[in-house]
Design a protein around this motif. Structure first.
Motif, PDB file in Angstrom:
ATOM      1  N   GLU A 299      96.311  34.735  76.562  1.00 32.82           N
ATOM      2  CA  GLU A 299      96.969  34.870  75.259  1.00 32.82           C
ATOM      3  C   GLU A 299      97.983  36.006  75.275  1.00 32.82           C
ATOM      4  N   ASN A 300      97.640  37.092  75.928  1.00 30.57           N
ATOM      5  CA  ASN A 300      98.551  38.230  76.044  1.00 30.57           C
ATOM      6  C   ASN A 300      99.784  37.836  76.852  1.00 30.57           C
ATOM      7  N   ALA A 301      99.574  37.137  77.962  1.00 25.77           N
ATOM      8  CA  ALA A 301     100.703  36.708  78.800  1.00 25.77           C
ATOM      9  C   ALA A 301     101.606  35.737  78.033  1.00 25.77           C
ATOM     10  N   LEU A 302     101.006  34.766  77.362  1.00 24.07           N
ATOM     11  CA  LEU A 302     101.803  33.771  76.631  1.00 24.07           C
ATOM     12  C   LEU A 302     102.576  34.406  75.484  1.00 24.07           C
ATOM     13  N   ALA A 303     102.012  35.469  74.898  1.00 23.63           N
ATOM     14  CA  ALA A 303     102.704  36.148  73.800  1.00 23.63           C
ATOM     15  C   ALA A 303     103.947  36.884  74.281  1.00 23.63           C
ATOM     16  N   GLN A 304     104.042  37.138  75.587  1.00 21.80           N
ATOM     17  CA  GLN A 304     105.198  37.844  76.151  1.00 21.80           C
ATOM     18  C   GLN A 304     106.261  36.900  76.697  1.00 21.80           C
ATOM     19  N   VAL A 305     105.989  35.599  76.688  1.00 16.51           N
ATOM     20  CA  VAL A 305     106.893  34.623  77.301  1.00 16.51           C
ATOM     21  C   VAL A 305     108.299  34.701  76.720  1.00 16.51           C
ATOM     22  N   ALA A 306     108.401  34.738  75.397  1.00 12.98           N
ATOM     23  CA  ALA A 306     109.719  34.716  74.750  1.00 12.98           C
ATOM     24  C   ALA A 306     110.559  35.920  75.168  1.00 12.98           C
TER      25      ALA A 306
ATOM     26  N   VAL B 210     110.245  37.850  77.889  1.00 11.11           N
ATOM     27  CA  VAL B 210     110.590  37.810  79.313  1.00 11.11           C
ATOM     28  C   VAL B 210     111.666  36.754  79.565  1.00 11.11           C
ATOM     29  N   ALA B 211     111.529  35.603  78.931  1.00  9.23           N
ATOM     30  CA  ALA B 211     112.528  34.539  79.107  1.00  9.23           C
ATOM     31  C   ALA B 211     113.901  34.998  78.631  1.00  9.23           C
ATOM     32  N   LYS B 212     113.929  35.720  77.508  1.00 10.68           N
ATOM     33  CA  LYS B 212     115.198  36.226  76.985  1.00 10.68           C
ATOM     34  C   LYS B 212     115.814  37.244  77.945  1.00 10.68           C
ATOM     35  N   ALA B 213     115.001  38.145  78.482  1.00 12.49           N
ATOM     36  CA  ALA B 213     115.498  39.185  79.385  1.00 12.49           C
ATOM     37  C   ALA B 213     116.023  38.589  80.685  1.00 12.49           C
ATOM     38  N   ARG B 214     115.451  37.472  81.113  1.00 15.03           N
ATOM     39  CA  ARG B 214     115.872  36.849  82.372  1.00 15.03           C
ATOM     40  C   ARG B 214     116.832  35.683  82.155  1.00 15.03           C
ATOM     41  N   ASN B 215     117.126  35.402  80.891  1.00 20.00           N
ATOM     42  CA  ASN B 215     118.025  34.290  80.566  1.00 20.00           C
ATOM     43  C   ASN B 215     117.492  32.976  81.142  1.00 20.00           C
ATOM     44  N   LEU B 216     116.200  32.736  80.920  1.00 18.01           N
ATOM     45  CA  LEU B 216     115.539  31.524  81.397  1.00 18.01           C
ATOM     46  C   LEU B 216     114.984  30.742  80.213  1.00 18.01           C
ATOM     47  N   PRO B 217     114.812  29.433  80.365  1.00 22.70           N
ATOM     48  CA  PRO B 217     114.161  28.657  79.302  1.00 22.70           C
ATOM     49  C   PRO B 217     112.704  29.089  79.138  1.00 22.70           C
ATOM     50  N   GLU B 218     112.241  29.155  77.902  1.00 21.88           N
ATOM     51  CA  GLU B 218     110.876  29.601  77.659  1.00 21.88           C
ATOM     52  C   GLU B 218     109.854  28.684  78.309  1.00 21.88           C
ATOM     53  N   ASP B 219     110.120  27.375  78.330  1.00 19.71           N
ATOM     54  CA  ASP B 219     109.141  26.466  78.904  1.00 19.71           C
ATOM     55  C   ASP B 219     108.959  26.695  80.405  1.00 19.71           C
ATOM     56  N   LYS B 220     110.012  27.135  81.078  1.00 23.02           N
ATOM     57  CA  LYS B 220     109.916  27.415  82.512  1.00 23.02           C
ATOM     58  C   LYS B 220     109.076  28.666  82.756  1.00 23.02           C
ATOM     59  N   VAL B 221     109.268  29.684  81.938  1.00 23.06           N
ATOM     60  CA  VAL B 221     108.471  30.908  82.073  1.00 23.06           C
ATOM     61  C   VAL B 221     107.025  30.636  81.690  1.00 23.06           C
ATOM     62  N   ARG B 222     106.823  29.834  80.644  1.00 23.38           N
ATOM     63  CA  ARG B 222     105.457  29.491  80.230  1.00 23.38           C
ATOM     64  C   ARG B 222     104.728  28.729  81.346  1.00 23.38           C
ATOM     65  N   ALA B 223     105.448  27.882  82.052  1.00 23.36           N
ATOM     66  CA  ALA B 223     104.831  27.136  83.153  1.00 23.36           C
ATOM     67  C   ALA B 223     104.361  28.073  84.264  1.00 23.36           C
ATOM     68  N   VAL B 224     105.123  29.137  84.526  1.00 21.06           N
ATOM     69  CA  VAL B 224     104.717  30.118  85.534  1.00 21.06           C
ATOM     70  C   VAL B 224     103.432  30.818  85.091  1.00 21.06           C
ATOM     71  N   VAL B 225     103.349  31.154  83.812  1.00 22.34           N
ATOM     72  CA  VAL B 225     102.133  31.790  83.286  1.00 22.34           C
ATOM     73  C   VAL B 225     100.938  30.856  83.458  1.00 22.34           C
ATOM     74  N   GLU B 226     101.099  29.616  83.036  1.00 25.18           N
ATOM     75  CA  GLU B 226      99.985  28.664  83.088  1.00 25.18           C
ATOM     76  C   GLU B 226      99.539  28.411  84.525  1.00 25.18           C
ATOM     77  N   ALA B 227     100.481  28.451  85.468  1.00 27.63           N
ATOM     78  CA  ALA B 227     100.130  28.248  86.874  1.00 27.63           C
ATOM     79  C   ALA B 227      99.368  29.435  87.450  1.00 27.63           C
ATOM     80  N   ASN B 228      99.434  30.586  86.792  1.00 25.09           N
ATOM     81  CA  ASN B 228      98.789  31.797  87.305  1.00 25.09           C
ATOM     82  C   ASN B 228      97.546  32.199  86.507  1.00 25.09           C
ATOM     83  N   ILE B 229      97.063  31.312  85.667  1.00 26.30           N
ATOM     84  CA  ILE B 229      95.823  31.605  84.949  1.00 26.30           C
ATOM     85  C   ILE B 229      94.635  31.390  85.881  1.00 26.30           C
TER      86      ILE B 229
END
Length: 204
Positions: free
Chosen positions: A148-155, A157-176
């Motif tokens: 939950e903490n990681a997912l709350a930071q997705v937006a 991190v995605a903004k800082a890296r200029n990446l789509p949020e769904d792509k960053v969220r997928a990285v989080v989910e793959a590392n749970i």
């Protein structure tokens, strides 16, 4: 008298050799053979070399990385090298594992938690702020955060890296990481591994 001292000296030498040399060398050899990664500190590496241990958290300060939970570890104040009672905040100081020892009625704790919540809100977090996002662990070195903490930071991190949020969220989910044996502990995310996976994604 010598006949009484000789057995003591022999036993001292014998047990020094057994417990001070033979046993440690045997355990070290077994550990290196059976689990070399863990025996060497569970180090995580990139092509540039080691970047940290999977067992000890790090302080990630920039917006492009997921942040670890707060750490209350301290270090001796360099301005007072001869007074060990003078300390400064040193997050994730592996040489001084400790909690904050601040109780639930501590105004200092309340002020810090409120400041951390406000900072998360300013970074774009919405909804309920996960408890581990604003509270320290007992060791101050916890390498994991809750999903939950990681997912709350997705937006953020995605903004800082200029990446789509769904792509960053997928990285989080793959590392749970799930519960050990499906029963022990709680699902968690290793922050260093997550940030390494994120760097690998953006460099590919």
């Amino acid at each position: 008298m010598l006949s009484q001292i000789r057995p003591a000296i022999v036993l001292l030498v014998l047990f020094t050799a057994l417990t001070g040399l033979a046993y440690p060398l045997a355990i070290t050899g077994i550990a290196q053979a059976v689990m070399p990664n863990q025996a060497n500190g569970s180090l995580l590496t990139t092509s540039a070399g080691p970047v940290g241990s999977a067992l000890i958290g790090q302080n990630f300060a920039t917006d492009k990385y997921f942040h670890s939970r707060p750490s209350a570890t301290q270090a001796q104040d360099p301005a007072h090298p001869d007074d060990s009672s003078k300390t400064i905040d040193a997050p994730y100081n592996a040489a001084n594992s400790t909690g904050s020892n601040l109780g639930p009625t501590s105004q200092k704790l309340l002020d810090r938690v409120k400041a951390d919540v406000d900072a998360r809100r300013a970074a774009g977090a919405t909804g309920v702020i996960p408890a581990d996002a604003v509270t320290t662990s007992a060791s101050g070195l916890d390498p994991h955060i809750s999903p939950e903490n990681a997912l709350a930071q997705v937006a953020a991190v995605a903004k800082a890296r200029n990446l789509p949020e769904d792509k960053v969220r997928a990285v989080v989910e793959a590392n749970i990481e799930g519960r050990a044996l499906g029963l022990i502990g709680e699902p968690r995310v290793n922050v260093l591994r997550l940030n390494m996976a994120l760097d690998a994604l953006t460099s590919s």
